[in-house]
Design a protein around this motif. Structure first.
Motif, mmCIF file in Angstrom:
data_model
loop_
_atom_site.group_PDB
_atom_site.id
_atom_site.type_symbol
_atom_site.label_atom_id
_atom_site.label_comp_id
_atom_site.label_asym_id
_atom_site.label_seq_id
_atom_site.Cartn_x
_atom_site.Cartn_y
_atom_site.Cartn_z
ATOM 1 N N SER A 1 9.098 73.852 45.692
ATOM 2 C CA SER A 1 9.866 73.965 46.926
ATOM 3 C C SER A 1 11.348 73.806 46.656
ATOM 4 O O SER A 1 11.758 72.983 45.835
ATOM 5 C CB SER A 1 9.425 72.899 47.934
ATOM 6 O OG SER A 1 8.145 73.188 48.442
ATOM 7 N N GLU A 2 12.143 74.608 47.380
ATOM 8 C CA GLU A 2 13.587 74.420 47.405
ATOM 9 C C GLU A 2 14.035 74.425 48.861
ATOM 10 O O GLU A 2 13.391 75.042 49.717
ATOM 11 C CB GLU A 2 14.309 75.535 46.635
ATOM 12 C CG GLU A 2 14.131 75.456 45.139
ATOM 13 C CD GLU A 2 14.969 76.481 44.376
ATOM 14 O OE1 GLU A 2 14.927 76.452 43.147
ATOM 15 O OE2 GLU A 2 15.654 77.304 45.020
ATOM 16 N N PHE A 3 15.129 73.732 49.122
ATOM 17 C CA PHE A 3 15.688 73.689 50.467
ATOM 18 C C PHE A 3 17.103 74.273 50.401
ATOM 19 O O PHE A 3 17.942 73.797 49.639
ATOM 20 C CB PHE A 3 15.689 72.264 51.003
ATOM 21 C CG PHE A 3 14.296 71.761 51.295
ATOM 22 C CD1 PHE A 3 13.726 71.959 52.542
ATOM 23 C CD2 PHE A 3 13.545 71.132 50.309
ATOM 24 C CE1 PHE A 3 12.429 71.526 52.813
ATOM 25 C CE2 PHE A 3 12.257 70.704 50.566
ATOM 26 C CZ PHE A 3 11.694 70.894 51.825
ATOM 27 N N LEU B 1 20.935 75.756 59.282
ATOM 28 C CA LEU B 1 19.559 75.289 59.139
ATOM 29 C C LEU B 1 19.326 74.878 57.693
ATOM 30 O O LEU B 1 20.071 75.275 56.795
ATOM 31 C CB LEU B 1 18.558 76.390 59.502
ATOM 32 C CG LEU B 1 18.600 76.969 60.905
ATOM 33 C CD1 LEU B 1 17.560 78.086 61.034
ATOM 34 C CD2 LEU B 1 18.342 75.895 61.948
ATOM 35 N N THR B 2 18.283 74.098 57.481
ATOM 36 C CA THR B 2 17.833 73.807 56.123
ATOM 37 C C THR B 2 16.527 74.564 55.920
ATOM 38 O O THR B 2 15.482 74.178 56.443
ATOM 39 C CB THR B 2 17.632 72.300 55.912
ATOM 40 O OG1 THR B 2 18.862 71.625 56.181
ATOM 41 C CG2 THR B 2 17.202 72.011 54.488
ATOM 42 N N TYR B 3 16.620 75.661 55.200
ATOM 43 C CA TYR B 3 15.471 76.553 55.020
ATOM 44 C C TYR B 3 14.595 76.063 53.867
ATOM 45 O O TYR B 3 15.081 75.829 52.761
ATOM 46 C CB TYR B 3 15.947 77.968 54.723
ATOM 47 C CG TYR B 3 15.568 78.981 55.784
ATOM 48 C CD1 TYR B 3 14.435 79.776 55.637
ATOM 49 C CD2 TYR B 3 16.334 79.133 56.936
ATOM 50 C CE1 TYR B 3 14.084 80.707 56.598
ATOM 51 C CE2 TYR B 3 15.993 80.056 57.901
ATOM 52 C CZ TYR B 3 14.867 80.842 57.735
ATOM 53 O OH TYR B 3 14.519 81.761 58.688
ATOM 54 N N HIS B 4 13.279 75.953 54.134
ATOM 55 C CA HIS B 4 12.332 75.660 53.067
ATOM 56 C C HIS B 4 11.865 76.970 52.450
ATOM 57 O O HIS B 4 11.428 77.880 53.158
ATOM 58 C CB HIS B 4 11.125 74.885 53.604
ATOM 59 C CG HIS B 4 10.054 74.699 52.567
ATOM 60 N ND1 HIS B 4 8.801 75.249 52.677
ATOM 61 C CD2 HIS B 4 10.063 74.036 51.382
ATOM 62 C CE1 HIS B 4 8.077 74.925 51.620
ATOM 63 N NE2 HIS B 4 8.835 74.196 50.819
ATOM 64 N N ALA C 1 9.283 82.978 48.872
ATOM 65 C CA ALA C 1 8.630 83.034 50.174
ATOM 66 C C ALA C 1 9.187 81.931 51.079
ATOM 67 O O ALA C 1 8.889 80.748 50.872
ATOM 68 C CB ALA C 1 7.115 82.884 50.017
ATOM 69 N N PRO C 2 9.975 82.276 52.072
ATOM 70 C CA PRO C 2 10.530 81.262 52.981
ATOM 71 C C PRO C 2 9.568 80.915 54.108
ATOM 72 O O PRO C 2 8.739 81.742 54.517
ATOM 73 C CB PRO C 2 11.765 81.964 53.546
ATOM 74 C CG PRO C 2 11.374 83.417 53.583
ATOM 75 C CD PRO C 2 10.499 83.631 52.365
#
Length: 303
Positions: free
Chosen positions: A14-16, A22-25, A67-68
């Motif tokens: 996972s990256e943020f 926004l903080t997208y995962h 893949a977000p």
């Protein structure tokens, strides 16, 4: 004897990423390589990025997959009380700025994500090398006369949301979530359902499992779906396009004659370079039902 939970073959990380306040995962598999473009996979309504795990595991080759979790899903943060399609297009553009600023990517989208992928590929054609649309059918055509009632319905549903009337059901256990997934999709096996449930929901402080989706996603879009605009965007797609359908015709069940598979095929004629493929013994969640077949279709097309 209890069935064993699904065993992952390719581990994700996972990256943020900060995107538009926004903080997208973002879930990543594999590593970037100079000889292959990144494969970006975007999920559908009330789904999460981890949903592609079974397809990634079925790929014949290791790939760099991005893949977000869309805004308001999974671990992507940011409060909102309604969601607009233009935001998904902009979010995807910012995401590609981060991960592939100088490189065209291969793009796969399922359902709502397929609709986003089709529109984005027409708006930013130079950024997409190959496009795969998994049942992103679009919506029934609308007429201007529907606008007054549509806006009124949107306002009424916003009030229902803020009154707590649209809250998503919580479950007593992760097994309850898995059972719900299998009820929605009878083809989904227990091992995959229990694995998915841990990514689709999370236990709260009271021990109840809450779905990782903002209930605001249930609100009707205030904007009418304008087919003439959509077809203009489709005509601007330059990437070779593969439109994949499941053997089960979900459109008849969803739209009750308001919008048909034949009408969708007619719209696809506006895409300059498109072919249609079908996955047998599969429903709308084809990436769960037949991941091996779908993985092979995607790989053969993008390679």
């Amino acid at each position: 004897m209890m069935p064993r939970m699904y065993q992952v073959k390719r581990t994700s990380r996972s990256e943020f990423v900060p995107i538009r306040d926004l903080t997208y995962h973002v879930r990543l598999w594999g590593e970037p390589t100079p000889d292959k473009p990144p494969l970006v996979m975007v999920h559908g309504w009330m789904d999460v990025a981890a949903s592609y795990q079974f397809v990634v595991d079925a790929f014949a080759q290791d790939r760099y997959v991005i893949a977000p979790d869309w805004r308001g899903y999974g671990d992507t943060s940011g409060p909102a009380d309604n969601y607009w399609f233009p935001d998904y297009l902009a979010d995807l553009d910012f995401l590609l700025d981060h991960y592939a600023p100088t490189q065209a990517v291969d793009l796969v989208g399922h359902s709502m994500g397929g609709n986003v992928a089709m529109l984005y590929s027409g708006v930013r054609p130079a950024r997409i090398r190959r496009l795969v649309n998994l049942e992103g059918f679009g919506m029934p055509a609308t007429q201007p006369a529907q606008a007054p009632r549509r806006y009124a319905k949107w306002i009424d549903e916003l009030k229902q949301l803020h009154a707590g009337n649209l809250d998503l059901k919580a479950y007593d256990s992760v097994q309850g979530v898995a059972s719900r997934l299998m009820k929605t999709n009878p083809r989904l096996k227990t091992d995959k359902a229990e694995w998915l449930a841990q990514h689709w929901a999370r236990a709260n402080d009271q021990g109840q499992w809450k779905i990782l989706g903002n209930p605001a996603h249930k609100i009707t879009n205030a904007q009418l779906y304008r087919v003439d605009e959509v077809l203009e965007i489709y005509q601007c797609i330059t990437a070779p396009t593969l439109a994949v359908e499941a053997s089960d015709n979900s459109m008849d069940q969803w739209w009750k004659g308001k919008y048909s598979l034949a009408q969708y095929h007619e719209r696809l004629k506006s895409v300059p370079n498109v072919r249609i493929a079908s996955v047998t013994d599969a429903g709308h969640m084809m990436h769960h039902d037949q991941p091996e077949v779908l993985a092979r279709l995607i790989e053969e097309f993008i390679d």
